[in-house]
Every structure is written in structure tokens, then in C-alpha cells.
Design a protein around this motif. Structure first.
Motif, PDB file in Angstrom:
ATOM      1  N   GLU A  11       0.854  -1.189   0.000  1.00 20.62           N
ATOM      2  CA  GLU A  11       0.000   0.000   0.000  1.00 20.62           C
ATOM      3  C   GLU A  11       0.891   1.240   0.000  1.00 20.62           C
ATOM      4  O   GLU A  11       1.820   1.347   0.802  1.00 20.62           O
ATOM      5  CB  GLU A  11      -0.890  -0.011   1.234  1.00 20.62           C
ATOM      6  CG  GLU A  11      -1.798   1.180   1.330  1.00 20.62           C
ATOM      7  CD  GLU A  11      -2.680   1.136   2.564  1.00 20.62           C
ATOM      8  OE1 GLU A  11      -3.310   2.159   2.842  1.00 20.62           O
ATOM      9  OE2 GLU A  11      -2.717   0.104   3.248  1.00 20.62           O
ATOM     10  N   LEU A  12       0.605   2.163  -0.909  1.00 20.14           N
ATOM     11  CA  LEU A  12       1.342   3.422  -0.958  1.00 20.14           C
ATOM     12  C   LEU A  12       0.588   4.451  -0.120  1.00 20.14           C
ATOM     13  O   LEU A  12      -0.550   4.811  -0.420  1.00 20.14           O
ATOM     14  CB  LEU A  12       1.475   3.907  -2.403  1.00 20.14           C
ATOM     15  CG  LEU A  12       2.355   5.123  -2.620  1.00 20.14           C
ATOM     16  CD1 LEU A  12       3.774   4.866  -2.121  1.00 20.14           C
ATOM     17  CD2 LEU A  12       2.387   5.491  -4.088  1.00 20.14           C
ATOM     18  N   LEU A  13       1.199   4.881   0.959  1.00 20.59           N
ATOM     19  CA  LEU A  13       0.563   5.839   1.845  1.00 20.59           C
ATOM     20  C   LEU A  13       0.734   7.252   1.298  1.00 20.59           C
ATOM     21  O   LEU A  13       1.745   7.556   0.655  1.00 20.59           O
ATOM     22  CB  LEU A  13       1.172   5.747   3.240  1.00 20.59           C
ATOM     23  CG  LEU A  13       1.009   4.403   3.945  1.00 20.59           C
ATOM     24  CD1 LEU A  13       1.736   4.422   5.280  1.00 20.59           C
ATOM     25  CD2 LEU A  13      -0.456   4.085   4.151  1.00 20.59           C
ATOM     26  N   PRO A  14      -0.223   8.129   1.534  1.00 19.59           N
ATOM     27  CA  PRO A  14      -0.110   9.513   1.067  1.00 19.59           C
ATOM     28  C   PRO A  14       1.167  10.165   1.611  1.00 19.59           C
ATOM     29  O   PRO A  14       1.497  10.022   2.784  1.00 19.59           O
ATOM     30  CB  PRO A  14      -1.353  10.199   1.637  1.00 19.59           C
ATOM     31  CG  PRO A  14      -2.307   9.091   1.933  1.00 19.59           C
ATOM     32  CD  PRO A  14      -1.470   7.895   2.254  1.00 19.59           C
ATOM     33  N   PRO A  19       6.225   2.018  -0.948  1.00 20.22           N
ATOM     34  CA  PRO A  19       5.043   1.277  -0.505  1.00 20.22           C
ATOM     35  C   PRO A  19       5.321   0.438   0.735  1.00 20.22           C
ATOM     36  O   PRO A  19       6.405  -0.096   0.902  1.00 20.22           O
ATOM     37  CB  PRO A  19       4.699   0.388  -1.692  1.00 20.22           C
ATOM     38  CG  PRO A  19       5.811   0.482  -2.655  1.00 20.22           C
ATOM     39  CD  PRO A  19       6.735   1.561  -2.221  1.00 20.22           C
ATOM     40  N   LEU A  20       4.333   0.347   1.583  1.00 20.70           N
ATOM     41  CA  LEU A  20       4.421  -0.456   2.800  1.00 20.70           C
ATOM     42  C   LEU A  20       3.943  -1.874   2.529  1.00 20.70           C
ATOM     43  O   LEU A  20       2.943  -2.079   1.850  1.00 20.70           O
ATOM     44  CB  LEU A  20       3.498   0.149   3.851  1.00 20.70           C
ATOM     45  CG  LEU A  20       4.248   0.826   4.977  1.00 20.70           C
ATOM     46  CD1 LEU A  20       3.733   2.199   5.174  1.00 20.70           C
ATOM     47  CD2 LEU A  20       4.102   0.018   6.202  1.00 20.70           C
ATOM     48  N   LEU A  21       4.636  -2.847   3.050  1.00 16.05           N
ATOM     49  CA  LEU A  21       4.230  -4.245   2.928  1.00 16.05           C
ATOM     50  C   LEU A  21       2.996  -4.472   3.794  1.00 16.05           C
ATOM     51  O   LEU A  21       2.996  -4.200   4.983  1.00 16.05           O
ATOM     52  CB  LEU A  21       5.361  -5.164   3.383  1.00 16.05           C
ATOM     53  CG  LEU A  21       5.082  -6.656   3.350  1.00 16.05           C
ATOM     54  CD1 LEU A  21       4.853  -7.125   1.922  1.00 16.05           C
ATOM     55  CD2 LEU A  21       6.228  -7.421   3.965  1.00 16.05           C
TER      56      LEU A  21
END
Length: 51
Positions: A11-14, A19-21
Motif C-alpha cells: 500500500e502506498l501511503l499519502p 510502498p508499505l508491505l
């Protein structure tokens, strides 16, 4: 030849460029091929390695 297949969700956080696993799951080769086919049919295309 027996390899290890992993299904990885990220997920790519604002405001973040990395990206976070979110989830990692080991799957069989048959399952990996099925997921790849479904992904391609949904319109995704491959890209060159990003590292």
C-alpha cells in the motif's frame, strides 16, 4: 525445478514514495499462475524491475 512463490500486497501511503508491505503469503506454482492470469485479464501489464 521447485521455487518459492509469494503473493505480496503493498500500500502506498499519502506523502510516501515507498510502498508499505501489507501482506505476504506463500502460494503454490499453480495458484501463482492463476493469480497472474486473472491480473493480466483485469488489465494489468508487466514492467521492468524497479531496483
Amino acid at each position: 525445478m521447485c521455487g518459492r512463490n509469494e503473493l505480496v500486497s503493498r500500500e502506498l501511503l499519502p506523502g510516501s514514495s515507498i510502498p508499505l508491505l501489507k501482506r505476504r503469503k506463500e502460494i503454490s506454482r499453480d495458484e501463482a499462475i492463476r493469480v497472474w492470469r486473472e491480473t493480466r485479464q483485469a488489465g494489468r501489464v508487466g514492467c521492468s524491475p524497479q531496483w
